[in-house]
Write a protein that holds these residues in place. Structure first.
Motif, PDB file in Angstrom:
ATOM      1  N   THR A 137      59.004  43.841 -17.074  1.00 51.62           N
ATOM      2  CA  THR A 137      58.107  42.849 -17.681  1.00 51.62           C
ATOM      3  C   THR A 137      58.669  41.434 -17.533  1.00 51.62           C
ATOM      4  OG1 THR A 137      59.096  43.304 -19.854  1.00 51.62           O
ATOM      5  CG2 THR A 137      57.032  44.423 -19.336  1.00 51.62           C
ATOM      6  N   HIS A 138      59.989  41.311 -17.406  1.00 49.09           N
ATOM      7  CA  HIS A 138      60.646  40.015 -17.205  1.00 49.09           C
ATOM      8  C   HIS A 138      61.684  40.173 -16.103  1.00 49.09           C
ATOM      9  CE1 HIS A 138      58.939  38.242 -20.843  1.00 49.09           C
ATOM     10  NE2 HIS A 138      59.236  39.361 -21.455  1.00 49.09           N
ATOM     11  N   ILE A 139      61.836  39.132 -15.299  1.00 48.43           N
ATOM     12  CA  ILE A 139      62.817  39.161 -14.220  1.00 48.43           C
ATOM     13  C   ILE A 139      63.694  37.917 -14.317  1.00 48.43           C
ATOM     14  CG2 ILE A 139      63.146  39.083 -11.706  1.00 48.43           C
ATOM     15  CD1 ILE A 139      60.369  40.521 -11.553  1.00 48.43           C
ATOM     16  N   ILE A 140      64.990  38.126 -14.232  1.00 47.79           N
ATOM     17  CA  ILE A 140      65.934  37.017 -14.144  1.00 47.79           C
ATOM     18  C   ILE A 140      66.506  37.062 -12.739  1.00 47.79           C
ATOM     19  CG2 ILE A 140      68.138  36.095 -14.946  1.00 47.79           C
ATOM     20  CD1 ILE A 140      67.376  37.094 -17.735  1.00 47.79           C
ATOM     21  N   ASP A 141      66.231  36.023 -11.963  1.00 46.38           N
ATOM     22  CA  ASP A 141      66.699  35.965 -10.582  1.00 46.38           C
ATOM     23  C   ASP A 141      68.104  35.369 -10.568  1.00 46.38           C
ATOM     24  OD1 ASP A 141      67.219  35.601  -7.908  1.00 46.38           O
ATOM     25  OD2 ASP A 141      65.231  34.795  -7.446  1.00 46.38           O
ATOM     26  N   ASN A 142      69.061  36.205 -10.278  1.00 50.61           N
ATOM     27  CA  ASN A 142      70.459  35.800 -10.269  1.00 50.61           C
ATOM     28  C   ASN A 142      70.951  35.521  -8.852  1.00 50.61           C
ATOM     29  OD1 ASN A 142      72.955  35.239 -11.407  1.00 50.61           O
ATOM     30  ND2 ASN A 142      73.633  37.353 -11.320  1.00 50.61           N
ATOM     31  N   SER A 143      70.036  35.064  -7.989  1.00 54.62           N
ATOM     32  CA  SER A 143      70.412  34.743  -6.609  1.00 54.62           C
ATOM     33  C   SER A 143      70.994  33.346  -6.490  1.00 54.62           C
ATOM     34  CB  SER A 143      69.189  34.844  -5.690  1.00 54.62           C
ATOM     35  OG  SER A 143      68.669  36.147  -5.702  1.00 54.62           O
ATOM     36  N   GLY A 144      70.729  32.506  -7.482  1.00 55.95           N
ATOM     37  CA  GLY A 144      71.197  31.121  -7.420  1.00 55.95           C
ATOM     38  C   GLY A 144      72.547  30.945  -8.081  1.00 55.95           C
ATOM     39  N   ASP A 145      72.796  29.727  -8.546  1.00 54.82           N
ATOM     40  CA  ASP A 145      74.077  29.452  -9.190  1.00 54.82           C
ATOM     41  C   ASP A 145      74.046  29.894 -10.654  1.00 54.82           C
ATOM     42  OD1 ASP A 145      72.576  27.524 -10.489  1.00 54.82           O
ATOM     43  OD2 ASP A 145      73.568  25.816  -9.553  1.00 54.82           O
TER      44      ASP A 145
END
Length: 189
Positions: A133-141
């Motif tokens: 239901t929620h996504i945290i994109d940890n591809s960045g800094d």
């Protein structure tokens, strides 16, 4: 209080997100820690009754302490799929597949083939994305990830989903209190 299931693929940065949530004072229950404390190598057996019992005890503790929500950090949440029905929300910690592979190789000192085999043993992150239901994109800094976690925390804190449970619990306690009062009054008279 409501439950939030938190998961992510291997080397997707779940520990980073959990650290920020703990820094914010969130109640986090880590299934891996509970499994390790059992000393029976049940790390991936989240459906084991002893692990579920310990998780329930911790959930009740946080409910009594008045937390609005509890985060259940379950690495294989989407793979087991049995526990997702108890979650009000599910959160996936995501990073793009090349980054996931690179992180895993570096973190665990694995060859590319070994890392690819470990990643392939889990449900692909793109499939997990569709289930969350929620996504945290940890591809960045780190700061970008932190901002996403802060936004998620604010949304969960502002949610009124916890109210119905508090109202139901309050009604039960008030009802029991009234019953005890009537019984005491009857026996004292």
């Amino acid at each position: 209080m409501f439950l939030v299931g938190l998961s992510g693929g291997i080397a997707s940065g779940k520990s980073t997100v959990v650290a920020v949530l703990r820094e914010l004072g969130c109640a986090v229950i880590d299934a891996d820690v509970i499994a390790r404390e059992e000393k029976r190598q049940l790390l991936n057996s989240i459906t084991h009754p002893e692990i579920q019992k310990e998780m329930l005890k911790q959930i009740l503790k946080y409910f009594v302490l008045g937390y609005r929500y509890v985060i259940l950090d379950i690495p294989l949440l989407f793979e087991t799929n049995r526990l997702t029905k108890f979650m009000k929300y599910t959160v996936l910690i995501y990073c793009d597949p090349p980054m996931q592979l690179s992180r895993l190789m570096k973190r665990n000192g694995l060859s590319q083939a070994e890392a690819e085999a470990r990643i392939a043993s889990q449900l692909p992150l793109d499939k997990k994305r569709k289930l969350a239901t929620h996504i945290i994109d940890n591809s960045g800094d780190w700061e970008s990830t932190r901002r996403q976690v802060l936004r998620l925390h604010a949304r969960l804190e502002d949610s009124l989903d916890f109210l119905w449970v508090r109202l139901a619990a309050g009604t039960v306690v008030a009802g029991l209190g009234g019953l005890v009062y009537l019984l005491l009054r009857h026996f004292i008279s």
